[in-house]
Design a protein around this motif. Structure first.
Motif, short mmCIF file in Angstrom:
data_model
loop_
_atom_site.label_atom_id
_atom_site.label_comp_id
_atom_site.label_asym_id
_atom_site.label_seq_id
_atom_site.Cartn_x
_atom_site.Cartn_y
_atom_site.Cartn_z
N ALA A 1 5.51 5.68 17.78
CA ALA A 1 6.25 5.36 16.57
C ALA A 1 7.19 4.20 16.82
O ALA A 1 7.83 4.11 17.88
CB ALA A 1 7.02 6.58 16.09
N ALA B 1 9.29 3.59 11.61
CA ALA B 1 8.49 4.76 11.26
C ALA B 1 9.37 5.93 10.84
O ALA B 1 10.52 6.07 11.28
CB ALA B 1 7.62 5.17 12.44
N ALA C 1 7.15 10.75 13.44
CA ALA C 1 5.83 10.15 13.25
C ALA C 1 5.09 10.05 14.59
O ALA C 1 5.68 9.71 15.62
CB ALA C 1 5.95 8.78 12.61
N SER C 2 3.81 10.36 14.57
CA SER C 2 3.02 10.29 15.79
C SER C 2 1.56 10.07 15.41
O SER C 2 1.15 10.29 14.27
CB SER C 2 3.15 11.57 16.63
OG SER C 2 2.64 12.68 15.91
N LEU D 1 3.91 10.71 8.73
CA LEU D 1 4.14 9.41 8.11
C LEU D 1 4.62 9.64 6.68
O LEU D 1 4.84 10.78 6.25
CB LEU D 1 2.86 8.58 8.12
CG LEU D 1 2.35 8.12 9.49
CD1 LEU D 1 1.02 7.40 9.35
CD2 LEU D 1 3.37 7.19 10.15
N ASP E 1 4.18 1.04 11.65
CA ASP E 1 4.82 2.32 11.96
C ASP E 1 4.30 2.98 13.24
O ASP E 1 5.06 3.66 13.93
CB ASP E 1 4.65 3.28 10.78
CG ASP E 1 5.55 2.91 9.61
OD1 ASP E 1 6.35 1.94 9.75
OD2 ASP E 1 5.48 3.57 8.56
N LEU E 2 3.02 2.81 13.54
CA LEU E 2 2.44 3.37 14.76
C LEU E 2 1.66 2.28 15.49
O LEU E 2 0.88 1.55 14.87
CB LEU E 2 1.52 4.55 14.44
CG LEU E 2 2.17 5.81 13.86
CD1 LEU E 2 1.09 6.84 13.53
CD2 LEU E 2 3.19 6.41 14.83
#
Length: 251
Positions: free
Chosen positions: A40, A44, A48-49, A75, A136-137
């Motif tokens: 993340a 993010a 989040a993952s 998310l 975000d990721l």
């Protein structure tokens, strides 16, 4: 005694030869079973993952087969994320009310599965928020076959048009030439080979056709000429072989 020593030496060399051949076969097999976490970023949502998983396997006279999946949790809910691999958008991941989502790719796509016409090994995978444009990721898939190059080898079979059928294998250029194959290179705009090898059989540089995806899925070749994760890749309709030798991703 000499006879015994001779037999022992022959046996040792035979065993070493078998080990060497097996090692060569494993290195050139094109198999992959990789999994990598997506970290993340600061933009993010909390907790989040994500994870990206790749499974590839060569099938004789049928090219490389396999699947690629990206899953994400926590998310933004009910949102659409661009999935970017190696700087080119290859698909989308949509989240539900809990912020979880999944994007799947296969060399023989069906249902909601997209076409796997790219090799994520050694590439950065990004999930970019389609609304805010923030990454975000992020994660990088390890390259388990550095130095490999796409090699077109004759199978001995004859195609319908009378030409000899070829298949693609991921091996180094020297091994390719020793086997009577043709190493593949990314082509310059004028059609001449560059110094950059085609490093994968996804997309396949040895055949001008590809397995037809569902009629509802559009297929194009996307090329990130600048190799910049933030750059919009250019996409156009070309054959699978042309896409491979252009260094693109078939999406």
């Amino acid at each position: 005694m000499r006879t015994t020593e001779t037999k022992w030496m022959v046996g040792c060399f035979a065993a070493l030869g078998l080990i060497f051949a097996t090692a060569q076969g494993a290195a050139a097999s094109g198999k992959a079973n990789l999994s990598e976490s997506l970290a993340a970023t600061g933009s993010a949502p909390d907790k989040a993952s994500g994870k990206a998983s790749l499974n590839l396997r060569p099938r004789k006279n049928k090219g490389t087969k396999g699947s690629f999946a990206v899953v994400a949790k926590h998310l933004s809910a009910d949102s659409s994320y661009d999935l970017i691999v190696g700087g080119a958008k290859v698909g989308e991941l949509k989240t539900g009310r809990l912020g979880s989502g999944r994007a799947t790719f296969n060399t023989s796509p069906h249902g909601n599965t997209s076409l796997l016409g790219f090799d994520p090994r050694g590439e950065t995978v990004v999930l970019r928020d389609g609304t805010t444009g923030t990454d975000d990721l992020v994660g990088t898939i390890p390259d388990d076959s550095p130095g490999s190059q796409a090699c077109c080898l004759a199978t001995g079979q004859i195609e319908d048009n009378g030409s000899t059928e070829t298949e693609c294998e991921d091996i180094d250029a020297q091994a390719c030439q020793s086997a009577g194959g043709t190493p593949q290179w990314v082509l310059n705009p004028d059609g001449t080979p560059s110094q950059t090898p085609v490093t994968s059989c996804l997309p396949d540089p040895c055949n001008n056709t590809t397995s037809a995806p569902p009629s509802s899925v559009a297929v194009a070749c996307c090329i990130n000429a600048t190799h910049d994760e933030g750059t919009e890749a250019e996409c156009e309709d070309v054959t699978e072989a042309a896409c491979a030798t252009a260094g693109g991703a078939l999406v």
